[in-house]
Design a protein around this motif. Sequence first.
Motif, PDB file in Angstrom:
ATOM      1  N   ARG A  22     -47.123 -23.866 -10.692  1.00 57.08           N
ATOM      2  CA  ARG A  22     -45.710 -23.774 -10.307  1.00 57.08           C
ATOM      3  C   ARG A  22     -45.522 -23.538  -8.814  1.00 57.08           C
ATOM      4  N   GLN A  23     -46.605 -23.683  -8.038  1.00 65.08           N
ATOM      5  CA  GLN A  23     -46.533 -23.425  -6.603  1.00 65.08           C
ATOM      6  C   GLN A  23     -46.861 -24.686  -5.809  1.00 65.08           C
ATOM      7  N   ALA A  24     -46.104 -24.917  -4.734  1.00 59.66           N
ATOM      8  CA  ALA A  24     -46.329 -26.092  -3.885  1.00 59.66           C
ATOM      9  C   ALA A  24     -46.263 -25.678  -2.423  1.00 59.66           C
ATOM     10  N   THR A  25     -47.046 -26.368  -1.592  1.00 54.25           N
ATOM     11  CA  THR A  25     -47.009 -26.168  -0.143  1.00 54.25           C
ATOM     12  C   THR A  25     -46.602 -27.479   0.500  1.00 54.25           C
ATOM     13  N   LEU A  26     -45.533 -27.435   1.292  1.00 49.45           N
ATOM     14  CA  LEU A  26     -45.004 -28.624   1.969  1.00 49.45           C
ATOM     15  C   LEU A  26     -44.996 -28.395   3.470  1.00 49.45           C
ATOM     16  N   ALA A  27     -45.428 -29.392   4.219  1.00 47.50           N
ATOM     17  CA  ALA A  27     -45.349 -29.348   5.683  1.00 47.50           C
ATOM     18  C   ALA A  27     -44.183 -30.225   6.109  1.00 47.50           C
ATOM     19  N   GLY A  28     -43.392 -29.737   7.034  1.00 45.94           N
ATOM     20  CA  GLY A  28     -42.253 -30.522   7.491  1.00 45.94           C
ATOM     21  C   GLY A  28     -41.472 -29.804   8.557  1.00 45.94           C
ATOM     22  N   LYS A  29     -40.166 -30.065   8.580  1.00 49.76           N
ATOM     23  CA  LYS A  29     -39.316 -29.562   9.650  1.00 49.76           C
ATOM     24  C   LYS A  29     -38.049 -28.942   9.089  1.00 49.76           C
ATOM     25  N   CYS A  30     -37.673 -27.813   9.657  1.00 51.51           N
ATOM     26  CA  CYS A  30     -36.410 -27.166   9.318  1.00 51.51           C
ATOM     27  C   CYS A  30     -35.295 -27.912  10.058  1.00 51.51           C
ATOM     28  N   MET A  31     -34.371 -28.482   9.312  1.00 45.29           N
ATOM     29  CA  MET A  31     -33.266 -29.232   9.911  1.00 45.29           C
ATOM     30  C   MET A  31     -31.991 -28.392  10.025  1.00 45.29           C
ATOM     31  N   ALA A  32     -31.876 -27.358   9.193  1.00 48.43           N
ATOM     32  CA  ALA A  32     -30.732 -26.442   9.235  1.00 48.43           C
ATOM     33  C   ALA A  32     -31.206 -25.111   8.684  1.00 48.43           C
ATOM     34  N   GLY A  33     -30.668 -24.066   9.206  1.00 47.77           N
ATOM     35  CA  GLY A  33     -31.114 -22.764   8.750  1.00 47.77           C
ATOM     36  C   GLY A  33     -30.650 -21.657   9.651  1.00 47.77           C
ATOM     37  N   PRO A  34     -31.462 -20.629   9.741  1.00 42.10           N
ATOM     38  CA  PRO A  34     -32.890 -20.559   9.465  1.00 42.10           C
ATOM     39  C   PRO A  34     -33.208 -20.474   7.972  1.00 42.10           C
ATOM     40  N   ILE A  35     -34.424 -20.901   7.631  1.00 43.96           N
ATOM     41  CA  ILE A  35     -34.951 -20.766   6.280  1.00 43.96           C
ATOM     42  C   ILE A  35     -35.737 -19.465   6.254  1.00 43.96           C
ATOM     43  N   ARG A  36     -35.474 -18.641   5.245  1.00 46.24           N
ATOM     44  CA  ARG A  36     -36.104 -17.321   5.158  1.00 46.24           C
ATOM     45  C   ARG A  36     -36.882 -17.156   3.849  1.00 46.24           C
ATOM     46  N   ILE A  37     -37.900 -16.301   3.908  1.00 46.02           N
ATOM     47  CA  ILE A  37     -38.610 -15.935   2.681  1.00 46.02           C
ATOM     48  C   ILE A  37     -37.587 -15.375   1.701  1.00 46.02           C
ATOM     49  N   GLY A  38     -37.648 -15.833   0.463  1.00 46.34           N
ATOM     50  CA  GLY A  38     -36.711 -15.398  -0.566  1.00 46.34           C
ATOM     51  C   GLY A  38     -35.572 -16.378  -0.805  1.00 46.34           C
ATOM     52  N   ASP A  39     -35.333 -17.306   0.131  1.00 45.63           N
ATOM     53  CA  ASP A  39     -34.309 -18.330  -0.088  1.00 45.63           C
ATOM     54  C   ASP A  39     -34.701 -19.206  -1.268  1.00 45.63           C
TER      55      ASP A  39
END
Length: 108
Positions: A22-39
């Motif tokens: 049930r876990q995935a790791t994705l590499a990419g770019k934050c386009m809007a945010g910030p993205i935070r742990i727990g989101d």
Amino acid sequence: MADMERHIEFVELRGDPTIEGRQATLAGKCMAGPIRIGDRFTTLIDRDGGRHAVDLGVLDIGFYGGLVFELDPALAGELVLMGDLAEVGLVGVTLLADIEDRKFEEDE
């Protein structure tokens, strides 16, 4: 206490997400945010433009070999996500959500 809405968006760019259970790791770019742990991402847009409801929580954020609490817009990084990945392809996807943050008022 007042609620504030924060739009988050992450685009998978590397093309090789890793999935383990049930876990995935994705590499990419934050386009809007910030993205935070727990989101939690609630919408996935696949490479063909199809929209899918998802529930993917942000467990960790990797940035230049270390872990950070948040990833700001325009920065690249890796997200470690947890959720139901059984029917979701992750190559080239865009992940979206509107997050309600709680802001504490000074007189509270």
